[in-house]
Design a protein around this motif. Structure first.
Motif, short mmCIF file in Angstrom:
data_model
loop_
_atom_site.label_atom_id
_atom_site.label_comp_id
_atom_site.label_asym_id
_atom_site.label_seq_id
_atom_site.Cartn_x
_atom_site.Cartn_y
_atom_site.Cartn_z
N GLN A 168 166.16 77.13 52.94
CA GLN A 168 166.25 77.56 52.00
C GLN A 168 166.64 76.80 51.30
OE1 GLN A 168 166.39 80.67 51.13
NE2 GLN A 168 164.42 80.85 52.19
N VAL A 169 167.85 75.49 51.76
CA VAL A 169 168.35 74.66 51.58
C VAL A 169 167.08 74.08 50.23
CG1 VAL A 169 169.66 72.46 51.60
CG2 VAL A 169 170.35 74.81 52.34
N SER A 170 166.05 73.55 51.52
CA SER A 170 165.53 72.99 50.60
C SER A 170 163.92 73.19 49.35
CB SER A 170 164.15 72.16 51.98
OG SER A 170 163.06 71.54 51.65
N LEU A 171 163.82 74.52 49.57
CA LEU A 171 163.58 74.92 48.69
C LEU A 171 164.21 75.17 47.63
CD1 LEU A 171 161.81 78.23 50.78
CD2 LEU A 171 160.78 76.44 49.66
N LEU A 172 165.70 75.55 47.66
CA LEU A 172 166.58 75.11 46.55
C LEU A 172 166.54 74.20 45.24
CD1 LEU A 172 169.21 77.23 47.83
CD2 LEU A 172 167.41 77.81 46.16
N ARG A 173 166.80 72.95 46.38
CA ARG A 173 166.08 71.48 45.60
C ARG A 173 165.48 71.47 45.10
NH1 ARG A 173 167.12 69.24 50.23
NH2 ARG A 173 169.66 68.77 49.88
N LEU A 183 166.00 80.90 37.97
CA LEU A 183 167.22 81.10 37.97
C LEU A 183 167.16 82.23 39.39
CD1 LEU A 183 169.16 81.16 34.83
CD2 LEU A 183 168.77 79.16 37.19
N PRO A 184 166.69 83.72 39.35
CA PRO A 184 166.18 84.45 40.03
C PRO A 184 165.76 84.31 41.60
CG PRO A 184 165.16 85.32 38.22
CD PRO A 184 165.24 83.80 37.83
N ALA A 188 168.19 84.52 44.43
CA ALA A 188 168.12 84.99 45.67
C ALA A 188 167.81 84.10 47.38
CB ALA A 188 166.41 85.49 45.54
N GLY A 189 167.91 82.72 46.55
CA GLY A 189 168.00 81.94 47.92
C GLY A 189 168.96 81.72 48.51
N LEU A 190 170.16 81.67 47.23
CA LEU A 190 171.92 81.34 47.98
C LEU A 190 171.65 83.19 49.13
CD1 LEU A 190 172.96 80.38 44.39
CD2 LEU A 190 173.09 79.25 46.63
#
Length: 309
Positions: A168-173, A183-184, A188-190
């Motif tokens: 998830q961290v990789s996708l958010l980065r 932003l949505p 969702a990732g957070l």
């Protein structure tokens, strides 16, 4: 043919006979001569009041002994047995005594004297303490063994959780590197990371609870929900050939207890059942139900199971 004085034979044995007056300090009016072997003081020292019986009772047990006497007097019991208590000999050595006492009452019903016998049960108490210590060590060793198995299963779960968090961290980065992040999707990732983190924290709490390192709090606990939460832990500990079947009564009320201790009870019961299967496949059934019992019915149930009421 010689005649044997039965009283002298009795008083030369290990049992010491006392007659105490019902007064502070339990003054001794009569005591058998063999008291010297047990207490180190001659009988005359007790009878003359040079040695108070109460003064020889260990301070750690004195209050309990006084309470036991008071309860017997209030209940108008004819006799009673003390829980073993300690007395200090003249040489300072502590000895454990068994004490059985008969209550004497005057014409008005008031207690005037106590007549009883005591004998040394120190070796018995020491043997029991040794047995309990061996049992404690055995349970500790069994717990460490199961804890090692459990830790392996939890470590596997943690690895999966960490993989999810890092993914998830990789996708958010990647989202943050875009000129206009979605932003949505970030939110969702957070939320996903938060959910995984809470699951990891729950695993940690359960592991601490089973190891006995967690804090103890008595609170209302839904036993069925607690068992459901332990599914991951159970799969790591139980035999792979054991099929766990849950028959949980959803109408069962919450019970007052410490979650950590309840988890240990459930875990110990299920691991024992799993071990009983050996290498053979089988079912381990977990069932919850509730019923209402009167105090008399509860005492009878305990008696049937050989448990103290």
């Amino acid at each position: 043919m010689s005649t044997v004085d039965e009283r002298s034979v009795f008083e030369e044995g290990p049992v010491v006979v006392f007659r105490w007056r019902n007064a502070p300090g339990w003054p001794v009016e009569r005591v058998s001569a063999n008291v010297r072997e047990l207490f180190g003081f001659p009988a005359e020292a007790f009878v003359r009041g040079e040695v108070s019986y109460a003064s020889r009772v260990s301070p750690e047990d004195s209050e309990r002994g006084t309470s036991e006497v008071a309860r017997a007097v209030e209940s108008r019991a004819r006799s009673f047995a003390h829980e073993p208590y300690r007395v200090r000999r003249k040489d300072g050595e502590l000895r454990w005594l068994y004490d059985f006492t008969h209550v004497e009452r005057g014409a008005d019903g008031e207690v005037t004297h106590f007549v009883g016998y005591v004998f040394d049960v120190t070796e018995r108490q020491q043997a029991e303490a040794h047995r309990q210590e061996l049992e404690r060590r055995l349970l500790h060793a069994q717990k460490l063994e199961s804890l090692g198995v459990l830790a392996g299963g939890v470590a596997h779960d943690f690895n999966n959780l960490l993989t999810g968090i890092l993914g998830q961290v990789s996708l958010l980065r990647r989202q943050l590197d875009r000129p206009e992040p979605d932003l949505p999707r970030l939110r969702a990732g957070l939320e996903q990371i938060e959910a995984i983190g809470m699951r990891a924290a729950d695993l940690t709490r359960q592991l601490l609870a089973y190891s006995g390192k967690g804090s103890r709090v008595v609170e209302p606990v839904d036993l069925g929900a607690l068992i459901e939460e332990m599914t991951g832990m159970l799969s790591a500990v139980l035999s792979k050939k054991a099929v766990v079947e849950r028959k949980l009564d959803p109408s069962s009320p919450r019970i007052q207890g410490d979650r950590a201790q309840l988890q240990q009870v459930v875990m110990n019961l299920l691991t024992t059942a799993s071990d009983a299967l050996g290498d053979a496949p089988g079912r381990v059934v977990v069932r919850t139900s509730h019923e209402t019992l009167t105090e008399a019915e509860l005492a009878e149930r305990f008696a049937q199971d050989g448990l103290p009421a």
